[in-house]
Scaffold this active site. Sequence first.
Site, PDB file in Angstrom:
ATOM      1  N   HIS A  82       0.863  -1.217  -0.002  1.00  0.00           N
ATOM      2  CA  HIS A  82       0.026   0.049   0.007  1.00  0.00           C
ATOM      3  C   HIS A  82       1.064   1.211   0.001  1.00  0.00           C
ATOM      4  O   HIS A  82       1.822   1.279   0.620  1.00  0.00           O
ATOM      5  CB  HIS A  82      -0.861  -0.222   1.044  1.00  0.00           C
ATOM      6  N   ASP A 161     -14.723   3.314   8.136  1.00  0.00           N
ATOM      7  CA  ASP A 161     -13.750   4.067   7.685  1.00  0.00           C
ATOM      8  C   ASP A 161     -14.040   5.343   6.655  1.00  0.00           C
ATOM      9  O   ASP A 161     -13.843   6.145   6.776  1.00  0.00           O
ATOM     10  CB  ASP A 161     -12.697   3.272   7.096  1.00  0.00           C
ATOM     11  N   ARG A 168     -13.662  13.397   8.785  1.00  0.00           N
ATOM     12  CA  ARG A 168     -12.442  14.041   9.013  1.00  0.00           C
ATOM     13  C   ARG A 168     -12.172  15.033   7.864  1.00  0.00           C
ATOM     14  O   ARG A 168     -11.511  16.247   8.378  1.00  0.00           O
ATOM     15  CB  ARG A 168     -11.417  13.061   9.285  1.00  0.00           C
ATOM     16  N   SER A 183      -6.970   4.285   9.468  1.00  0.00           N
ATOM     17  CA  SER A 183      -7.872   4.234   8.342  1.00  0.00           C
ATOM     18  C   SER A 183      -7.128   3.184   7.320  1.00  0.00           C
ATOM     19  O   SER A 183      -7.758   2.299   6.541  1.00  0.00           O
ATOM     20  CB  SER A 183      -8.070   5.639   7.823  1.00  0.00           C
ATOM     21  N   LYS A 187      -8.519  -1.122   5.872  1.00  0.00           N
ATOM     22  CA  LYS A 187      -8.628  -1.423   4.622  1.00  0.00           C
ATOM     23  C   LYS A 187      -7.992  -2.615   4.141  1.00  0.00           C
ATOM     24  O   LYS A 187      -8.185  -3.420   3.430  1.00  0.00           O
ATOM     25  CB  LYS A 187      -8.586  -0.297   3.412  1.00  0.00           C
TER      26      LYS A 187
HETATM   27  N1  URA Z   1      -5.580   7.458   3.179  1.00  0.00           N
HETATM   28  C1  URA Z   1      -6.571   6.845   4.125  1.00  0.00           C
HETATM   29  O1  URA Z   1      -7.015   5.569   3.389  1.00  0.00           O
HETATM   30  N2  URA Z   1      -6.888   7.295   5.064  1.00  0.00           N
HETATM   31  C2  URA Z   1      -6.471   8.416   5.588  1.00  0.00           C
HETATM   32  O2  URA Z   1      -7.130   8.602   6.620  1.00  0.00           O
HETATM   33  C3  URA Z   1      -5.452   9.080   5.014  1.00  0.00           C
HETATM   34  C4  URA Z   1      -4.938   8.537   3.647  1.00  0.00           C
END
Ligand code: URA
Length: 443
Positions: A82, A161, A168, A183, A187
Site C-alpha cells: 500500500h 472508515d 475528518r 484508516s 482497509k
Molecule cells: N488514506 C486513507 O486511506 N486514510 C487516511 O486517513 C488518509 C489517507
Amino acid sequence: MRAVDLIRKKRDGQELTTEEIGFLVRGYSEGRIPDYQMSAWAMAVYYQGMSARETADLTMAMASSGETIDLGSIRGVKVDKHSTGGVGDKTTIVLGPLAAAAGVPVAKMSGRGLGHTGGTIDKLEAISGFSVELGKERFFRQVNELGLAVVGQSGNMTPADKKLYALRDVTATVDSIPLIASSVMSKKIAAGADAIVLDVKTGSGAFMKTLEDSIRLAKAMVDIGTQVGRRTVAVISDMDQPLGYAIGNALEIKEAVATLRGEGPADLEEVCLILASHMLILGGKAADEEEAHALLKAKLQSGEALDKLKGMVSAQGGDTSQIDRLDLLPSAELQIEVRSESKGYVDSIQAEEIGLAAMMLGAGRETKDSVIDLGAGVELRKKIGDPVEIGDTLAVLHLNPARESGRAEAERRVLGAYGISGTKVPRRPLVFALVTPDGVKRF
Ligand code: URA
C-alpha cells in the site's frame, strides 16, 4: 455507555477500552451516534493521540464494519502493498507483475484517484477492455492460476472508515497519525492480506511533509500490523518530486511498461525493486534484500515480469497489443511545452502542484463523479538536479481540445512547481528509512 462520556475521557487524555472504541465505531457506522459527537471525538484524538492498543482496536473495529475478504483459497503467503498516495506513483503496475513473477501471489485491490493523486484502477482502465471488476471466484482463480490480479475495492468494505474519513475531511482531523494509520490498515486487513508492505511517502507531494512525521506514521502502521498478527514493514520513500516522469493514466501505463522492459526511469525501477524485495522477504521467497533484489532483477531482465503483466491484461479482458505497441494506448491531441524562464539547476518540484495541473487537464477527478481523460496528463522532462537553460522544456502538457480552458492555469502551475537555483543541488535519496517491528533503519 454514552458517547459524551467517551468524548470527555479522550479529551482528558485517557485511554479508551476495546469495548468503548467498538461502541463508538459501531454506533457511528450504524447511525446511532451523530456526526457532531464523532467530530468532537476525532478532534479529541487529534490533540490527545491514541495508544498503540487503542489504534489497533480502532483499526479492527473499522475493518470488521463491513465485508471482509478471505483469501484463504489462494495458495501461498498473500502480501499486499500500500502506498500512502503520491503523484506519478505507478509502482503497483510494475511491482505486482515483478513480485508475481518471483512467486509471491498478488491479489490486489486498488483505488481510484481523487484530487492531485492518481489511482491504479484508473490507470489500468487506460488499457482498452481491461476489467477491474472480476467477482470473487474469478479473482481468486486468476491469482491461483497466474499469480496476479488487480481489481477495484469492493464497495462494501470498511463502511465505518468511509464515513469517518468523510467526516475528518470536513472537520480538520485528517492529519492525525492514529486516525490515518487505522484508516489505511483497516482497509488492508479487510482485504485479507497475510503480510503488508507499506510505501509511506514523504515530502511536498505527500500527506506527511517531514521525514520524522512519516516515520511516526510508518511506526503506527507497523505497530498495528504487529498487534493484529500481520507481518508489516514500511519503506519511507521520496515524494518531494513525482516518481518517474509521467503523470496521467495512459502516460503512466506507458512508463510502467517501459520499466518492465528495463527501459524505465531509474527512480521508478529502484523504488519498485525495493518494495518488491520486501514483498519477497515477507512472502518467504527470499532470505534478505540482496537475494530478493537479484531475483527480481533477473525477472525484469528475462521479460518474465512483463509477461506477467500481459497475462493479467489478457485475463482481465484488456487489449495486450497496447502493451506491445504503446502508441495504441489513448493519447491526447495537443502537446504543449512548458519552458523554463531561468537558468540553473532544478532544486525542487512541487509534486502536488504537478498533480493538480494534470487534474486540470482532465487526468484526475475534481469530484468523485468527474469523468477522466485517459490520454491527458503531464510529462516531466527535468527532475531535481538537472541543469536547465532559459527556454529548455521543463515539462509537456498532454491535453485534448475540450480542456483548453484549463491549459493556462495548468501551465502556470507546472512552471510555478519548478524551483530553479544557481547552484547544483545533490539528487535526493529515493528511500530514507525502513521501519520494521524491530525498529527504524535510516539510510
Ligand atoms: N488514506 C486513507 O486511506 N486514510 C487516511 O486517513 C488518509 C489517507
